[in-house]
Each structure stands twice: as structure tokens, then as C-alpha cells.
Design a protein around this motif. Structure first.
Motif, PDB file in Angstrom:
ATOM      1  N   GLN A 103       0.829  -1.208   0.000  1.00 33.63           N
ATOM      2  CA  GLN A 103       0.000   0.000   0.000  1.00 33.63           C
ATOM      3  C   GLN A 103       0.864   1.259   0.000  1.00 33.63           C
ATOM      4  OE1 GLN A 103      -2.539  -0.439   3.400  1.00 33.63           O
ATOM      5  NE2 GLN A 103      -3.964  -1.823   2.369  1.00 33.63           N
ATOM      6  N   GLU A 139       2.368   1.719  -3.457  1.00 38.51           N
ATOM      7  CA  GLU A 139       1.395   2.176  -4.446  1.00 38.51           C
ATOM      8  C   GLU A 139       1.104   3.660  -4.305  1.00 38.51           C
ATOM      9  OE1 GLU A 139      -1.184  -1.913  -5.163  1.00 38.51           O
ATOM     10  OE2 GLU A 139      -1.895  -0.385  -3.758  1.00 38.51           O
ATOM     11  N   PRO A 157      -1.521   5.124  -8.435  1.00 42.17           N
ATOM     12  CA  PRO A 157      -2.936   4.785  -8.221  1.00 42.17           C
ATOM     13  C   PRO A 157      -3.928   5.872  -8.638  1.00 42.17           C
ATOM     14  CG  PRO A 157      -1.626   4.473  -6.219  1.00 42.17           C
ATOM     15  CD  PRO A 157      -0.806   5.276  -7.162  1.00 42.17           C
ATOM     16  N   GLY A 168      -8.019  -1.117 -17.008  1.00 41.37           N
ATOM     17  CA  GLY A 168      -8.655  -2.267 -16.372  1.00 41.37           C
ATOM     18  C   GLY A 168      -9.496  -3.081 -17.321  1.00 41.37           C
ATOM     19  N   GLU A 176      -8.862   9.200  -7.834  1.00 39.31           N
ATOM     20  CA  GLU A 176      -8.593   7.829  -7.386  1.00 39.31           C
ATOM     21  C   GLU A 176      -9.122   6.858  -8.444  1.00 39.31           C
ATOM     22  OE1 GLU A 176      -6.996   6.484  -4.971  1.00 39.31           O
ATOM     23  OE2 GLU A 176      -6.443   8.284  -3.843  1.00 39.31           O
ATOM     24  N   TRP A 177      -8.204   6.162  -9.106  1.00 37.87           N
ATOM     25  CA  TRP A 177      -8.587   5.330 -10.235  1.00 37.87           C
ATOM     26  C   TRP A 177      -9.448   4.132  -9.825  1.00 37.87           C
ATOM     27  CZ3 TRP A 177      -9.628   5.333 -15.004  1.00 37.87           C
ATOM     28  CH2 TRP A 177      -9.744   4.144 -15.722  1.00 37.87           C
ATOM     29  N   THR A 178      -9.185   3.547  -8.659  1.00 36.05           N
ATOM     30  CA  THR A 178      -9.958   2.375  -8.240  1.00 36.05           C
ATOM     31  C   THR A 178     -11.434   2.720  -8.079  1.00 36.05           C
ATOM     32  OG1 THR A 178      -9.362   2.840  -5.938  1.00 36.05           O
ATOM     33  CG2 THR A 178      -8.040   1.188  -7.111  1.00 36.05           C
ATOM     34  N   VAL A 179     -11.721   3.923  -7.579  1.00 35.72           N
ATOM     35  CA  VAL A 179     -13.114   4.344  -7.413  1.00 35.72           C
ATOM     36  C   VAL A 179     -13.745   4.577  -8.783  1.00 35.72           C
ATOM     37  CG1 VAL A 179     -14.666   6.063  -6.432  1.00 35.72           C
ATOM     38  CG2 VAL A 179     -12.618   5.379  -5.173  1.00 35.72           C
ATOM     39  N   HIS A 225     -12.870   3.372 -11.662  1.00 33.33           N
ATOM     40  CA  HIS A 225     -12.998   2.108 -12.400  1.00 33.33           C
ATOM     41  C   HIS A 225     -14.195   1.301 -11.899  1.00 33.33           C
ATOM     42  CE1 HIS A 225     -11.972  -1.323 -14.769  1.00 33.33           C
ATOM     43  NE2 HIS A 225     -11.732  -2.081 -13.716  1.00 33.33           N
ATOM     44  N   GLU A 226     -14.461   1.358 -10.608  1.00 29.58           N
ATOM     45  CA  GLU A 226     -15.608   0.630 -10.066  1.00 29.58           C
ATOM     46  C   GLU A 226     -16.931   1.191 -10.597  1.00 29.58           C
ATOM     47  OE1 GLU A 226     -17.250  -0.617  -5.649  1.00 29.58           O
ATOM     48  OE2 GLU A 226     -15.154  -0.896  -6.186  1.00 29.58           O
ATOM     49  N   HIS A 255     -13.415   1.990  -1.047  1.00 31.77           N
ATOM     50  CA  HIS A 255     -11.984   2.242  -1.248  1.00 31.77           C
ATOM     51  C   HIS A 255     -11.456   3.338  -0.320  1.00 31.77           C
ATOM     52  CE1 HIS A 255     -11.766  -0.397  -4.750  1.00 31.77           C
ATOM     53  NE2 HIS A 255     -12.939   0.089  -5.112  1.00 31.77           N
TER      54      HIS A 255
END
Length: 300
Positions: A20, A23, A45, A126, A196-199, A201-202, A261
Motif C-alpha cells: 500500500q 502504491e 494509483p 482495467g 482515485e482510479w480504483t473508485v 474504475h468501479e 476504497h
């Protein structure tokens, strides 16, 4: 022996924490020489986007299907931002591709050739490397190339295309992409946001939720917005009554993805106003602290 067993048991947790931390750190490598124009070096990230792109209808929350072609049309944007656009309307999928291109280009000189494979771009987004996704990627890169914008953000104006050149090396199967060095003017202090890419992308497949996430991410302390204003800014061509019905669902999706996230996001719709509370990011917290420390001018 017990101490050794305890240490061994903690190894997975220690490895996860180290991952973490890694990243969150910027990619290795130093900025290029000062006389070379380069984008800021943001961490892996996140995806850094000029605020003007996030606070306007440039990359709209529009439905799938045939796109409108506009010529020199002034797009809806917050005060302080002015955008005139020529080309096919852009959507949140186009922004995913553009964010990935910017992410790949940031480690080199703007204006130089960036070589990146379709596989690498799809991986950044992704997406799986399939023929369908490669065809969609080609269509979106063509759309990003075949446009012109005139944009004023802060003290600077930018006139040009989002992509200067784009072609494919059929031998290496690499894309060769060139961005205009003048884009750097849109990355001044407090003029861009790290998404924030993870958010994001979700929220894939939910264009309004993606637009709302980017819009509110660009504000350290969001202020109440009229539902009608959000409809205009996101570029949706939906009727206001129908938009009201989908807005709550989209905000729910942002809140759920953010919570999953570790991002704080909550909202309440009171009458015609949307109230949002969020936990500011590190740079935004510093911006708020700096703003609060400035002496206020006495009222006349």
C-alpha cells in the motif's frame, strides 16, 4: 519460538502494508531537465485531470449511440472556465482513454513520441485485451484526435486538439501518440485533480456516476448545487424530470464505491439543492489550510 511464530504470522500483514505504501509513492525516476516540458509526476494509483475537464460538459455523461457533432459550441462549465469545442461529443469512456494516455505520457517530454501498445492502454483502463476492446480503443483515440478546443482555465488559455498526433506502428503494434506541450498550462498549481482510479474504475458503465465523482473530486469543499445546474454541467441531454430520478442512484453509486476504497463521500438532496460532504485529499487539505491562513480583507 513463540516470537518467531508471531513474526511469521504478521508477515502477510506487513507485506500488504508495504504494498500500500509503495502504491501511494510516485513512480521511480526524476523529473526531466528544467528546460523540458513535462506533466507533473503523479502517483500510480491516481489519474491527474485538469479541473476544466472535470467541471464542464467536455467529457459528458451522455447516452450510448450516435454522437452529436458540434462546431465551435460553447460547453457548459463552472464560472472561471470557458470551453468552445468542435468535434464529436466526448463521453466518460473517452475520458478513461485520455486519462490513460496522459498517465503513460507523464514520464516523458510533452511533444515527443509516446510509444504504447493497445495491451498496455487497455491494462491501464482495467480492460481485457480483446478484439472488441481494441476496436473501441481505436474509435476513441480517433475521436480524441479529430477535435479542436479553445479553453480558458485560470490565467491561461489553450487552443488545439486533445491529441496532436496518433498513429500505429503495424510492425511493433505500438501506438505512437504525441500531445501538445501547451497542455502543461492546464496543470498549474490548484488547476488539476488527482482522481482515485480504483473508485472511478468501479463506476465503469455508469457515466453520470463517473462524472459526479470527478466533479466533486475536483472540489476540496463542495458547495450546494442545484439539480438543474448539475444537469447542465454534466452535458446530459436528459429531461430534468428524468434526470432527477437517475441523479440519486448515481450519487448512491459514488458513495458506495468511495466507501469501498476508503474515500469519504455522503450527500443529501434538499429540495432543488444537492449537498455533498467529502473527505478532502492530501493536496486539497493543504489547499484549504493555506486558504484559511490567508488574512481576510476587511469588509467595506
Amino acid at each position: 519460538m513463540k516470537k518467531l511464530n508471531d513474526l511469521l504470522a504478521r508477515i502477510p500483514e506487513m507485506q500488504a502494508r508495504a504494498k500500500q505504501r509503495a502504491e501511494r509513492e510516485p513512480l521511480p525516476g526524476k523529473p526531466l531537465p528544467k528546460n523540458v516540458v513535462q506533466l507533473p509526476l503523479w502517483p500510480e494509483p491516481v489519474r491527474a485531470v485538469p479541473n476544466g475537464f472535470l467541471r464542464s460538459a467536455l467529457f459528458g455523461a451522455i447516452r450510448k449511440g450516435r454522437r452529436r457533432f458540434v462546431k465551435g459550441e460553447q460547453l457548459a462549465a463552472l464560472d472561471g472556465i470557458e470551453i468552445h469545442y468542435t468535434g464529436e461529443r466526448l463521453d466518460q469512456g473517452d475520458l478513461d482513454v485520455y486519462e490513460s494516455v496522459l498517465h503513460a505520457v507523464r514520464l516523458q517530454e510533452l511533444g515527443s513520441q509516446c510509444r504504447v501498445t493497445s495491451y498496455a492502454l487497455l491494462k491501464l483502463m482495467g480492460k481485457t485485451d480483446t478484439g472488441k476492446n481494441r476496436a473501441t480503443l481505436l474509435t476513441r483515440i480517433e475521436r480524441l484526435r479529430a477535435n479542436a478546443i479553445r479553453m480558458k482555465q485560470g490565467r491561461y488559455s489553450f487552443i488545439g486538439g486533445l491529441v496532436d498526433e496518433a498513429y500505429k506502428d503495424e510492425e511493433t503494434q505500438e501506438w505512437v501518440i504525441v500531445l501538445n506541450p501547451k497542455l502543461r498550462a492546464l496543470y498549474g498549481a490548484d488547476q488539476f485533480t488527482q482522481i482515485e482510479w480504483t473508485v472511478r474504475h468501479e463506476l465503469d458503465g455508469k457515466p453520470l456516476a463517473q462524472w459526479l465523482h470527478g466533479f466533486y473530486a475536483s472540489h476540496a469543499k463542495p458547495f450546494p448545487m442545484k439539480v438543474e445546474t448539475l444537469l447542465r454541467l454534466c452535458g446530459s441531454e436528459s429531461e430534468l424530470r428524468r434526470y432527477r430520478q437517475t441523479l440519486g442512484d448515481a450519487l448512491d453509486a459514488v458513495a458506495e464505491a468511495s466507501a469501498a476504497h476508503g474515500e469519504g463521500f455522503s450527500y443529501e438532496i434538499r429540495g432543488d439543492l444537492v449537498h455533498v460532504e467529502k473527505r478532502a485529499s492530501g493536496p486539497q487539505r493543504r489547499h484549504l489550510a493555506k486558504k484559511a491562513s490567508k488574512p481576510r480583507k476587511p469588509r467595506a
